[in-house]
Design a protein around this motif. Structure first.
Motif, PDB file in Angstrom:
ATOM      1  N   GLY A   1       0.768  -1.325  -0.069  1.00 27.91           N
ATOM      2  CA  GLY A   1      -0.002   0.130   0.044  1.00 27.91           C
ATOM      3  C   GLY A   1       0.987   1.343   0.121  1.00 27.91           C
ATOM      4  N   ILE A   2       0.522   2.152   0.892  1.00 28.22           N
ATOM      5  CA  ILE A   2       1.291   3.312   1.139  1.00 28.22           C
ATOM      6  C   ILE A   2       2.244   3.452   2.347  1.00 28.22           C
ATOM      7  CG2 ILE A   2       1.095   5.808   1.284  1.00 28.22           C
ATOM      8  CD1 ILE A   2      -1.914   5.442   0.108  1.00 28.22           C
ATOM      9  N   ILE A   3       3.288   3.716   1.894  1.00 28.36           N
ATOM     10  CA  ILE A   3       4.537   3.806   3.241  1.00 28.36           C
ATOM     11  C   ILE A   3       4.932   5.010   3.421  1.00 28.36           C
ATOM     12  CG2 ILE A   3       6.701   2.960   3.852  1.00 28.36           C
ATOM     13  CD1 ILE A   3       5.366   1.061   1.127  1.00 28.36           C
ATOM     14  N   CYS A   4       4.623   5.503   4.558  1.00 31.34           N
ATOM     15  CA  CYS A   4       5.157   6.984   4.956  1.00 31.34           C
ATOM     16  C   CYS A   4       6.559   6.787   6.015  1.00 31.34           C
ATOM     17  CB  CYS A   4       4.272   7.717   5.454  1.00 31.34           C
ATOM     18  SG  CYS A   4       4.548   9.419   6.027  1.00 31.34           S
ATOM     19  N   LEU A   5       7.504   7.668   5.504  1.00 38.15           N
ATOM     20  CA  LEU A   5       8.796   7.210   6.191  1.00 38.15           C
ATOM     21  C   LEU A   5       9.647   8.696   6.138  1.00 38.15           C
ATOM     22  CD1 LEU A   5      10.141   3.949   4.824  1.00 38.15           C
ATOM     23  CD2 LEU A   5       9.108   4.364   7.264  1.00 38.15           C
ATOM     24  N   SER A   6      10.371   9.008   7.194  1.00 38.77           N
ATOM     25  CA  SER A   6      11.237  10.045   7.240  1.00 38.77           C
ATOM     26  C   SER A   6      12.458   9.688   6.808  1.00 38.77           C
ATOM     27  CB  SER A   6      11.240  10.790   8.630  1.00 38.77           C
ATOM     28  OG  SER A   6      10.293  11.310   9.068  1.00 38.77           O
ATOM     29  N   LEU A   7      13.125  10.220   5.424  1.00 39.04           N
ATOM     30  CA  LEU A   7      14.322   9.724   5.116  1.00 39.04           C
ATOM     31  C   LEU A   7      15.526   9.772   6.157  1.00 39.04           C
ATOM     32  CD1 LEU A   7      15.990   8.833   2.623  1.00 39.04           C
ATOM     33  CD2 LEU A   7      16.465  11.072   2.102  1.00 39.04           C
ATOM     34  N   VAL A   8      15.667  10.834   6.889  1.00 39.18           N
ATOM     35  CA  VAL A   8      16.464  10.987   7.883  1.00 39.18           C
ATOM     36  C   VAL A   8      15.605  11.110   9.154  1.00 39.18           C
ATOM     37  CG1 VAL A   8      18.496  12.313   9.002  1.00 39.18           C
ATOM     38  CG2 VAL A   8      18.489  11.817   6.522  1.00 39.18           C
ATOM     39  N   THR A   9      15.864  10.358  10.312  1.00 36.46           N
ATOM     40  CA  THR A   9      14.785  10.439  11.384  1.00 36.46           C
ATOM     41  C   THR A   9      15.251  11.478  12.116  1.00 36.46           C
ATOM     42  OG1 THR A   9      16.174   8.817  12.524  1.00 36.46           O
ATOM     43  CG2 THR A   9      14.253   7.849  11.178  1.00 36.46           C
ATOM     44  N   TYR A  10      14.085  12.187  12.906  1.00 32.83           N
ATOM     45  CA  TYR A  10      14.528  13.551  13.675  1.00 32.83           C
ATOM     46  C   TYR A  10      15.343  13.178  14.963  1.00 32.83           C
ATOM     47  CZ  TYR A  10      10.854  12.414  17.287  1.00 32.83           C
ATOM     48  OH  TYR A  10      10.465  11.930  18.261  1.00 32.83           O
ATOM     49  N   LYS A  11      15.011  11.900  15.484  1.00 33.56           N
ATOM     50  CA  LYS A  11      15.934  11.919  16.822  1.00 33.56           C
ATOM     51  C   LYS A  11      16.979  11.241  16.564  1.00 33.56           C
ATOM     52  CE  LYS A  11      13.062  10.963  20.396  1.00 33.56           C
ATOM     53  NZ  LYS A  11      12.264  10.526  21.455  1.00 33.56           N
ATOM     54  N   SER A  12      17.326  10.033  16.071  1.00 31.66           N
ATOM     55  CA  SER A  12      18.494   9.454  16.214  1.00 31.66           C
ATOM     56  C   SER A  12      19.419   9.813  14.585  1.00 31.66           C
ATOM     57  CB  SER A  12      18.405   8.039  16.102  1.00 31.66           C
ATOM     58  OG  SER A  12      17.764   7.531  14.894  1.00 31.66           O
ATOM     59  N   CYS A  13      18.685  10.174  13.762  1.00 30.01           N
ATOM     60  CA  CYS A  13      19.259  10.876  12.555  1.00 30.01           C
ATOM     61  C   CYS A  13      19.697   9.465  11.654  1.00 30.01           C
ATOM     62  CB  CYS A  13      20.787  11.507  12.976  1.00 30.01           C
ATOM     63  SG  CYS A  13      21.119  12.522  11.437  1.00 30.01           S
ATOM     64  N   TYR A  14      19.024   8.601  11.644  1.00 27.65           N
ATOM     65  CA  TYR A  14      19.052   7.317  10.913  1.00 27.65           C
ATOM     66  C   TYR A  14      18.647   7.459   9.394  1.00 27.65           C
ATOM     67  CZ  TYR A  14      17.928   2.663   8.743  1.00 27.65           C
ATOM     68  OH  TYR A  14      18.236   1.699   8.112  1.00 27.65           O
ATOM     69  N   TYR A  15      19.483   7.248   8.662  1.00 28.32           N
ATOM     70  CA  TYR A  15      19.302   7.401   7.095  1.00 28.32           C
ATOM     71  C   TYR A  15      18.890   6.475   6.412  1.00 28.32           C
ATOM     72  CZ  TYR A  15      21.219   9.477   2.617  1.00 28.32           C
ATOM     73  OH  TYR A  15      21.374   9.672   1.115  1.00 28.32           O
ATOM     74  N   TYR A  16      17.748   6.162   5.893  1.00 29.84           N
ATOM     75  CA  TYR A  16      17.199   4.936   5.211  1.00 29.84           C
ATOM     76  C   TYR A  16      17.842   4.805   3.875  1.00 29.84           C
ATOM     77  CZ  TYR A  16      13.183   4.771   8.572  1.00 29.84           C
ATOM     78  OH  TYR A  16      12.506   4.588   9.543  1.00 29.84           O
ATOM     79  N   PRO A  17      18.070   3.345   3.344  1.00 30.19           N
ATOM     80  CA  PRO A  17      18.440   3.160   1.995  1.00 30.19           C
ATOM     81  C   PRO A  17      17.361   3.533   0.973  1.00 30.19           C
ATOM     82  CG  PRO A  17      17.874   1.241   3.312  1.00 30.19           C
ATOM     83  CD  PRO A  17      17.680   2.457   4.250  1.00 30.19           C
ATOM     84  N   MET A  18      17.595   4.650   0.455  1.00 32.98           N
ATOM     85  CA  MET A  18      16.255   4.913  -0.213  1.00 32.98           C
ATOM     86  C   MET A  18      15.967   4.311  -1.474  1.00 32.98           C
ATOM     87  SD  MET A  18      15.931   9.212  -1.468  1.00 32.98           S
ATOM     88  CE  MET A  18      14.179   9.883  -1.543  1.00 32.98           C
ATOM     89  N   LYS A  19      16.908   4.028  -2.297  1.00 35.19           N
ATOM     90  CA  LYS A  19      16.748   3.343  -3.487  1.00 35.19           C
ATOM     91  C   LYS A  19      16.246   1.943  -3.188  1.00 35.19           C
ATOM     92  CE  LYS A  19      18.963   2.464  -7.795  1.00 35.19           C
ATOM     93  NZ  LYS A  19      20.213   2.324  -8.807  1.00 35.19           N
ATOM     94  N   VAL A  20      16.798   1.322  -2.228  1.00 32.48           N
ATOM     95  CA  VAL A  20      16.486  -0.292  -2.110  1.00 32.48           C
ATOM     96  C   VAL A  20      15.227  -0.465  -1.721  1.00 32.48           C
ATOM     97  CG1 VAL A  20      17.034  -1.989  -0.392  1.00 32.48           C
ATOM     98  CG2 VAL A  20      19.111  -0.814  -1.303  1.00 32.48           C
ATOM     99  N   LEU A  21      14.581   0.640  -0.900  1.00 29.87           N
ATOM    100  CA  LEU A  21      13.361   0.452  -0.420  1.00 29.87           C
ATOM    101  C   LEU A  21      12.132   0.941  -1.446  1.00 29.87           C
ATOM    102  CD1 LEU A  21      13.665   2.196   3.332  1.00 29.87           C
ATOM    103  CD2 LEU A  21      13.234  -0.437   2.530  1.00 29.87           C
ATOM    104  N   ASN A  22      12.701   2.072  -2.261  1.00 24.05           N
ATOM    105  CA  ASN A  22      11.856   2.421  -3.258  1.00 24.05           C
ATOM    106  C   ASN A  22      11.501   1.149  -4.345  1.00 24.05           C
ATOM    107  OD1 ASN A  22      11.175   5.208  -2.675  1.00 24.05           O
ATOM    108  ND2 ASN A  22      13.079   5.833  -3.608  1.00 24.05           N
ATOM    109  N   GLN A  23      12.632   0.640  -4.611  1.00 30.50           N
ATOM    110  CA  GLN A  23      12.732  -0.514  -5.456  1.00 30.50           C
ATOM    111  C   GLN A  23      11.902  -1.748  -5.069  1.00 30.50           C
ATOM    112  OE1 GLN A  23      16.526  -1.165  -6.414  1.00 30.50           O
ATOM    113  NE2 GLN A  23      16.447  -0.158  -8.244  1.00 30.50           N
ATOM    114  N   TYR A  24      11.960  -2.072  -3.801  1.00 24.69           N
ATOM    115  CA  TYR A  24      11.509  -3.028  -3.147  1.00 24.69           C
ATOM    116  C   TYR A  24       9.802  -2.587  -3.021  1.00 24.69           C
ATOM    117  CZ  TYR A  24      10.367  -6.710   0.216  1.00 24.69           C
ATOM    118  OH  TYR A  24       9.733  -7.949   0.683  1.00 24.69           O
ATOM    119  N   ALA A  25       9.328  -1.344  -2.680  1.00 23.27           N
ATOM    120  CA  ALA A  25       7.906  -1.041  -2.640  1.00 23.27           C
ATOM    121  C   ALA A  25       7.263  -1.106  -3.960  1.00 23.27           C
ATOM    122  CB  ALA A  25       8.019   0.493  -2.407  1.00 23.27           C
ATOM    123  N   ILE A  26       8.205  -0.634  -5.160  1.00 17.77           N
ATOM    124  CA  ILE A  26       7.512  -0.797  -6.409  1.00 17.77           C
ATOM    125  C   ILE A  26       7.235  -2.210  -7.080  1.00 17.77           C
ATOM    126  CG2 ILE A  26       7.979  -0.549  -8.948  1.00 17.77           C
ATOM    127  CD1 ILE A  26       9.808   1.692  -8.088  1.00 17.77           C
TER     128      ILE A  26
END
Length: 421
Positions: A168-193
């Protein structure tokens, strides 16, 4: 411990050192809260003065035709350069919260995705509030709220498992506000698609601090603010990115007059504008938009890869100090150690975090005031904007954290907090 002499030498060799003079800098103050509100570029008073006196004050409504109508489009063009997209895929205006609600609602109403929304406990609270509100509007929605075992990093395997089971629809912060974790953007975009899903990225803590390439990462939708690392000013307008292939598939649920095909015909019947222009809403906030332009100009001039390179070098100095010098005084690192999974602020925890923040802000006759960021229950966020943070600044921060705890000078301060910390 890294020496003051070493830090000064690093500043001399810093290719971005000249950008510091482009910002309004308080004497004897080190500002490490740019991940909440960026510093003001020095030319903002001149820019706003011209807008207020010459345009609003002098030319009044004529300024719309002469410059104001084109301002949002000009900002879109510049942000498109930073984020590698076309200007026609970015629209400016409104707050990040409004834009997030707008695009999530458009996705829900499109019927192109299953009635599932996935988010996690690292996401920014306002994003969670928006999702909660949508659930009230659409009881059929299933909200999948992922709670990771730790408060620092996402469990990507667990996230993927949830996407596979609940597309469905996934909502994430690319860089999180508290810990500053940085998601693997391309990997997750491809997986979602690949699993009939779409990710809506909140870039607020990422844009201007980490390289973001919409095309290379196969990003479909993103929103972001402009007042943190982009130095656009308090409450400056956000941006919304929608890949061109989705423009005809999504309707704007907020039908404002600037989203009309011909807004100045004042037709009582709404006819949506072409391309992404139909996601415009009301009248653009010209004063705040004027202030946004200086920040994007400075970022483009410095180059996001240069900014990122310096950010990594500076954050590594802080992390090394936490491990080698400050851990024995009760400080704990609350950001990822892996530089590829970390944005541009360092979070640390301490039992007396708020009192320590007050002591840093107080300074003394011989030490500068240091402005960090506090987040409950006991987090100190040290925001690194390489355009105006020097290596010498970091030496002072490390030195003062060491002194405040060792001397117990934080006991002078109480636990009362202002509304904004």
């Amino acid at each position: 411990m890294i020496s003051l002499k070493t830090c000064k030498l690093m500043d001399q060799e810093d290719p971005l050192k000249h950008f510091r003079k482009n910002f309004f800098n308080q004497k004897d103050e080190i500002y490490l809260d740019g991940n909440s509100l960026g510093k003001m570029p020095r030319n903002i008073p001149e820019i706003l003065g011209k807008t207020i006196n010459n345009q609003w004050g002098g030319k009044l409504i004529r300024s719309w035709n002469e410059s104001w109508l084109e301002l949002p489009n000009r900002l879109s063009e510049k942000y498109a350069k930073l984020l590698n997209s076309s200007a026609e895929e970015i629209v400016f205006g409104e707050s990040t919260t409004v834009r997030l609600y707008q695009i999530l609602l458009a996705l829900i109403q499109s019927g192109n995705y299953p009635d599932n929304i996935i988010t996690d406990n690292l996401n920014f609270p306002t994003d969670l509030y928006v999702i909660e509100g949508l659930k009230k509007q659409f009881p059929r929605l299933k909200i999948n709220y992922i709670k990771y075992d730790n408060e620092i990093e996402a469990d990507i395997d667990l996230l993927k498992e949830n996407i596979k089971k609940n597309p469905g629809i996934i909502c994430l912060s690319l860089v999180t506000y508290k810990s500053c974790y940085y998601y693997p953007m391309k990997v997750l975009n491809q997986y979602a698609i690949n699993h009939k899903s779409i990710i809506v990225w909140d870039l607020s803590h990422g844009v201007g601090s980490v390289p973001i390439d919409f095309k290379e990462s196969e990003t479909k939708i993103a929103v972001g603010c402009t007042y943190k690392y982009m130095n656009g000013g308090p409450g400056s307008p956000s941006f919304l990115y929608i890949e061109s292939g989705l423009h005809s598939l999504l309707e704007n649920p907020i039908q404002g007059w600037f989203g009309h095909k011909k807004p100045f015909d004042f037709n009582p019947q709404y006819k949506a504008a072409e391309n992404l222009n139909h996601f415009k809403n009301g009248t653009p906030p010209i004063l705040s938009m004027q202030a946004v332009e200086s920040g994007i100009d400075l970022t483009l001039k410095a180059g996001i890869l240069n900014i990122r390179k310096k950010s990594i070098k500076q954050s590594e100095i802080i992390i090394m100090a936490i491990k080698d010098q400050l851990s024995s005084f009760g400080f704990k690192l609350k950001s990822p150690e892996n530089i590829s999974r970390r944005g541009s602020h360092i979070s640390i925890s301490h039992p007396n975090a708020w009192q320590t923040c007050q002591a840093l802000q107080k300074g003394s006759e011989t030490t500068p005031k240091i402005i960090p960021d506090f987040r409950p229950p006991n987090f100190i966020r040290l925001g690194i904007n390489p355009l105006y943070i020097s290596f010498e600044d970091l030496w002072w921060v490390i030195n003062q954290l060491h002194y405040i705890i060792e001397s117990k000078s934080y006991f002078k301060f109480n636990h009362d907090k202002p509304k904004v910390t």
